[in-house]
Design a protein around this motif. Structure first.
Motif, PDB file in Angstrom:
ATOM      1  N   MET A 134       0.946  -1.276  -0.150  1.00 50.06           N
ATOM      2  CA  MET A 134       0.126   0.305  -0.070  1.00 50.06           C
ATOM      3  C   MET A 134       0.674   1.633   0.111  1.00 50.06           C
ATOM      4  SD  MET A 134      -3.055  -1.392   2.661  1.00 50.06           S
ATOM      5  CE  MET A 134      -2.322   0.068   3.761  1.00 50.06           C
ATOM      6  N   TYR A 135       0.281   1.976  -0.046  1.00 51.04           N
ATOM      7  CA  TYR A 135       1.450   3.478  -0.630  1.00 51.04           C
ATOM      8  C   TYR A 135       1.646   4.084   1.089  1.00 51.04           C
ATOM      9  CZ  TYR A 135      -0.541   4.659  -5.156  1.00 51.04           C
ATOM     10  OH  TYR A 135      -0.970   3.969  -6.470  1.00 51.04           O
ATOM     11  N   THR A 136       1.082   3.850   1.628  1.00 53.57           N
ATOM     12  CA  THR A 136       0.880   4.266   2.871  1.00 53.57           C
ATOM     13  C   THR A 136       2.348   3.557   3.842  1.00 53.57           C
ATOM     14  OG1 THR A 136       0.145   2.670   4.238  1.00 53.57           O
ATOM     15  CG2 THR A 136      -0.637   4.692   3.894  1.00 53.57           C
ATOM     16  N   ASP A 137       3.148   2.148   3.364  1.00 55.84           N
ATOM     17  CA  ASP A 137       3.912   1.363   3.255  1.00 55.84           C
ATOM     18  C   ASP A 137       5.604   1.834   2.680  1.00 55.84           C
ATOM     19  OD1 ASP A 137       2.470  -0.423   5.374  1.00 55.84           O
ATOM     20  OD2 ASP A 137       1.886  -2.158   3.789  1.00 55.84           O
ATOM     21  N   ILE A 138       5.064   1.605   1.332  1.00 56.93           N
ATOM     22  CA  ILE A 138       5.895   2.548   0.730  1.00 56.93           C
ATOM     23  C   ILE A 138       6.972   3.385   1.255  1.00 56.93           C
ATOM     24  CG2 ILE A 138       6.273   3.108  -1.550  1.00 56.93           C
ATOM     25  CD1 ILE A 138       4.473   1.429  -2.602  1.00 56.93           C
ATOM     26  N   ALA A 139       5.184   4.720   2.259  1.00 57.74           N
ATOM     27  CA  ALA A 139       5.929   6.565   2.376  1.00 57.74           C
ATOM     28  C   ALA A 139       6.916   5.748   3.238  1.00 57.74           C
ATOM     29  CB  ALA A 139       4.982   6.954   2.028  1.00 57.74           C
ATOM     30  N   THR A 140       6.614   5.420   3.294  1.00 58.85           N
ATOM     31  CA  THR A 140       7.137   4.668   5.538  1.00 58.85           C
ATOM     32  C   THR A 140       8.241   3.815   4.921  1.00 58.85           C
ATOM     33  OG1 THR A 140       5.224   4.364   6.598  1.00 58.85           O
ATOM     34  CG2 THR A 140       7.442   3.049   7.386  1.00 58.85           C
ATOM     35  N   ASP A 141       8.188   3.191   4.056  1.00 51.97           N
ATOM     36  CA  ASP A 141       9.622   2.548   3.730  1.00 51.97           C
ATOM     37  C   ASP A 141      10.660   3.637   2.777  1.00 51.97           C
ATOM     38  OD1 ASP A 141      11.464   0.419   3.699  1.00 51.97           O
ATOM     39  OD2 ASP A 141      10.615   0.257   1.132  1.00 51.97           O
ATOM     40  N   HIS A 142      10.161   4.588   2.394  1.00 53.07           N
ATOM     41  CA  HIS A 142      11.057   5.551   1.621  1.00 53.07           C
ATOM     42  C   HIS A 142      10.967   7.045   2.110  1.00 53.07           C
ATOM     43  CE1 HIS A 142      11.522   2.854  -2.079  1.00 53.07           C
ATOM     44  NE2 HIS A 142      10.421   2.582  -1.663  1.00 53.07           N
ATOM     45  N   GLU A 143      10.734   6.719   3.914  1.00 47.47           N
ATOM     46  CA  GLU A 143      10.666   7.980   4.381  1.00 47.47           C
ATOM     47  C   GLU A 143      10.322   9.526   3.791  1.00 47.47           C
ATOM     48  OE1 GLU A 143      14.861   8.496   5.201  1.00 47.47           O
ATOM     49  OE2 GLU A 143      14.920   6.174   7.115  1.00 47.47           O
ATOM     50  N   TYR A 144       8.670   9.201   3.276  1.00 45.78           N
ATOM     51  CA  TYR A 144       8.123  10.203   3.246  1.00 45.78           C
ATOM     52  C   TYR A 144       7.314  10.628   4.087  1.00 45.78           C
ATOM     53  CZ  TYR A 144      10.184   9.444  -2.246  1.00 45.78           C
ATOM     54  OH  TYR A 144      10.844   9.026  -3.150  1.00 45.78           O
ATOM     55  N   SER A 145       6.930  11.855   3.638  1.00 45.12           N
ATOM     56  CA  SER A 145       5.802  12.924   5.138  1.00 45.12           C
ATOM     57  C   SER A 145       4.519  11.810   4.759  1.00 45.12           C
ATOM     58  CB  SER A 145       5.806  14.013   5.329  1.00 45.12           C
ATOM     59  OG  SER A 145       5.238  14.046   3.356  1.00 45.12           O
ATOM     60  N   SER A 146       3.860  11.582   3.592  1.00 39.62           N
ATOM     61  CA  SER A 146       2.858  10.840   3.547  1.00 39.62           C
ATOM     62  C   SER A 146       2.297  10.217   2.228  1.00 39.62           C
ATOM     63  CB  SER A 146       1.654  11.891   3.336  1.00 39.62           C
ATOM     64  OG  SER A 146       1.813  12.666   1.714  1.00 39.62           O
ATOM     65  N   ALA A 147       0.865   9.357   2.113  1.00 35.97           N
ATOM     66  CA  ALA A 147       1.046   8.270   1.365  1.00 35.97           C
ATOM     67  C   ALA A 147       0.500   9.161  -0.432  1.00 35.97           C
ATOM     68  CB  ALA A 147      -0.189   7.291   1.305  1.00 35.97           C
ATOM     69  N   ASN A 148       0.418  10.064   0.481  1.00 34.88           N
ATOM     70  CA  ASN A 148       0.188  11.314  -1.636  1.00 34.88           C
ATOM     71  C   ASN A 148       1.492  10.990  -2.371  1.00 34.88           C
ATOM     72  OD1 ASN A 148      -2.679  10.983  -0.657  1.00 34.88           O
ATOM     73  ND2 ASN A 148      -2.775  12.648   0.258  1.00 34.88           N
ATOM     74  N   THR A 149       2.537  11.165  -0.781  1.00 35.54           N
ATOM     75  CA  THR A 149       3.365  11.786  -1.933  1.00 35.54           C
ATOM     76  C   THR A 149       4.126  10.065  -2.494  1.00 35.54           C
ATOM     77  OG1 THR A 149       3.981  12.953   0.329  1.00 35.54           O
ATOM     78  CG2 THR A 149       5.921  12.166  -1.977  1.00 35.54           C
TER      79      THR A 149
END
Length: 169
Positions: A134-149
């Motif tokens: 999911m985008y939230t997991d990808i954002a966490t993995d790549h240290e982005y601030s949100s799933a939208n990014t």
């Protein structure tokens, strides 16, 4: 179908009402049932049996295999080649995020992995599909601030791939 055959396969409204009454269904449902029955009757066997010159029973495929159509194979190969070339031209993070989002191996592009901790009845590792993230997991993995990014990055990468293969499709 047997009830419909009793009425000599007549498809008039009067006959359909009689058939629907016997089936205790609506006329619309009866039409769907008859259509399904007709489609089922029109099936074609994939294999035909015959007796050859020696008197032996033989079975052969009745339909040709279309997978050897050279044009189709060439175009699929060309499409896949261009797609993977375009994929390799993406930035590292774009490739990593797309592989996570679409569920394939980043290094070998496989859709499956062999789970050596889960064995089948023969003691062999089971083949399991790579889960899409999911985008939230990808954002966490790549240290982005949100799933939208993460979503926006993946969409931009997909758009680059679309542009790369646009002239072929």
């Amino acid at each position: 179908m047997a009830i419909w055959y009793k009425y000599e396969r007549d498809y008039s409204d009067k006959t359909l009402i009689k058939v629907a009454g016997e089936l205790e269904e609506t006329v619309e449902n009866t039409k769907e049932i008859l259509l399904g029955g007709l489609l089922n009757e029109n099936r074609v066997d994939l294999y035909r049996q015959y007796t050859d010159d020696d008197g032996e029973e033989c079975t052969e495929e009745a339909h040709s295999d279309g997978t050897s159509d050279t044009y189709t194979l060439f175009m699929k190969n060309e499409l896949y080649t261009r797609l993977w070339e375009a994929y390799e031209k993406l930035e590292y993070t774009e490739r990593k995020m797309l592989s996570q989002r679409l569920g394939f191996c980043f290094e070998c592009h496989s859709l499956f992995y062999m789970d050596h901790n889960d064995l089948d009845e023969y003691g062999e590792p089971k083949k399991k599909s790579i889960k899409k993230m999911m985008y939230t997991d990808i954002a966490t993995d790549h240290e982005y601030s949100s799933a939208n990014t993460a979503h926006n990055k993946c969409e931009k990468a997909l758009e680059k791939l679309r542009k790369a293969i646009k002239d072929l499709i």
